[in-house]
Motif scaffolding. Sequence first.
Motif, PDB file in Angstrom:
ATOM      1  N   LYS A 194       0.840  -1.199   0.000  1.00 44.64           N
ATOM      2  CA  LYS A 194       0.000   0.000   0.000  1.00 44.64           C
ATOM      3  C   LYS A 194       0.873   1.246   0.000  1.00 44.64           C
ATOM      4  O   LYS A 194       2.027   1.218   0.429  1.00 44.64           O
ATOM      5  CB  LYS A 194      -0.908   0.000   1.232  1.00 44.64           C
ATOM      6  N   GLY A 195       0.309   2.337  -0.463  1.00 43.53           N
ATOM      7  CA  GLY A 195       1.035   3.597  -0.465  1.00 43.53           C
ATOM      8  C   GLY A 195       1.229   4.128   0.943  1.00 43.53           C
ATOM      9  O   GLY A 195       0.571   3.697   1.890  1.00 43.53           O
ATOM     10  N   ALA A 196       2.156   5.038   1.086  1.00 42.92           N
ATOM     11  CA  ALA A 196       2.436   5.619   2.403  1.00 42.92           C
ATOM     12  C   ALA A 196       1.228   6.384   2.918  1.00 42.92           C
ATOM     13  O   ALA A 196       0.518   7.046   2.154  1.00 42.92           O
ATOM     14  CB  ALA A 196       3.652   6.533   2.305  1.00 42.92           C
ATOM     15  N   GLY A 197       0.999   6.302   4.198  1.00 47.04           N
ATOM     16  CA  GLY A 197      -0.107   7.021   4.811  1.00 47.04           C
ATOM     17  C   GLY A 197       0.208   8.496   5.013  1.00 47.04           C
ATOM     18  O   GLY A 197       1.340   8.938   4.802  1.00 47.04           O
ATOM     19  N   VAL A 198      -0.801   9.262   5.393  1.00 50.91           N
ATOM     20  CA  VAL A 198      -0.637  10.701   5.623  1.00 50.91           C
ATOM     21  C   VAL A 198      -0.862  10.992   7.096  1.00 50.91           C
ATOM     22  O   VAL A 198      -1.859  10.554   7.682  1.00 50.91           O
ATOM     23  CB  VAL A 198      -1.641  11.518   4.783  1.00 50.91           C
ATOM     24  N   ILE A 199       0.077  11.683   7.708  1.00 54.49           N
ATOM     25  CA  ILE A 199      -0.050  12.070   9.113  1.00 54.49           C
ATOM     26  C   ILE A 199      -0.657  13.465   9.184  1.00 54.49           C
ATOM     27  O   ILE A 199      -0.131  14.415   8.585  1.00 54.49           O
ATOM     28  CB  ILE A 199       1.322  12.046   9.816  1.00 54.49           C
ATOM     29  N   VAL A 200      -1.770  13.572   9.875  1.00 53.61           N
ATOM     30  CA  VAL A 200      -2.442  14.864  10.008  1.00 53.61           C
ATOM     31  C   VAL A 200      -1.677  15.722  11.011  1.00 53.61           C
ATOM     32  O   VAL A 200      -1.434  15.301  12.144  1.00 53.61           O
ATOM     33  CB  VAL A 200      -3.903  14.680  10.473  1.00 53.61           C
TER      34      VAL A 200
END
Length: 262
Positions: free
Chosen positions: A234-240
């Motif tokens: 999976k692609g890298a996640g995004v940290i809010v």
Amino acid sequence: MKIIVCVKQVPDTNEIKINPETGTLIRDGVPSILNPDDANALEQALRVKDLYPDTTVSVITMGPPQANEMLQECIAMGADDAILLSDRALGGSDTWATSNALSAGIKKIGEYDMIFAGRQAIDGDTAQVGPQIAEKLGVSQVTYVKEFELIKDGILVKRALEDGYELLKVKTPCVLTAIKELNKPRYMSVKGILKAGKQTIKIWNAEDIGVDLTTVGLKASPTNVFKSFTPKPKGAGVIVQGDTPKEKAANLMATLKEKHII
């Protein structure tokens, strides 16, 4: 007392890789080990032997010649003898065909009080062979055994369920499949290693066990693996970002609106 333990040599799943082009396992350089649940099954058989020294523990497996090493490990742990069912006619067997071969091998061994097996093998995770052996031998079975106790007129076991357990009493002969919660397998002993080095593993072919050749092997197997593959990463996640929960929530809402998700 006579106990038979069904075991399997499996590739170490921590080292497993799949060829992305062919969809087959890459076995070169991958170490083989005793299936973990089978180690628990063998340990329970050996604990019975510890209590009743006149007990004999025989280990049986079906596989290629290199499975001999795994059987020697079982003897080093405390098993009395070991049998390897090895024949090209048995190659490619699914669980149904495998249980046909193993039950034929067990019949050749002779009388027994208990048959232990692991719940399932880590290279297939079907949990089918143990119950199928019990059906073909016409004996009682209890799967997912997490506790075991010999009592006056049989065996008392706890069978693990998703939301609890069943307390069951079973008479011998029977088949019991073990899970990891049952015990902690022992290590090989120095005495056992020396014994294993001197002992000859019995090797039986399809003719030796008298199995019907139309019930074993790839052609006799109703189940075939069409394709094996590893999921795409999976692609890298995004940290809010944000210093407070309120800021993080506001930034999250802004991002979702920007992408027209809300």
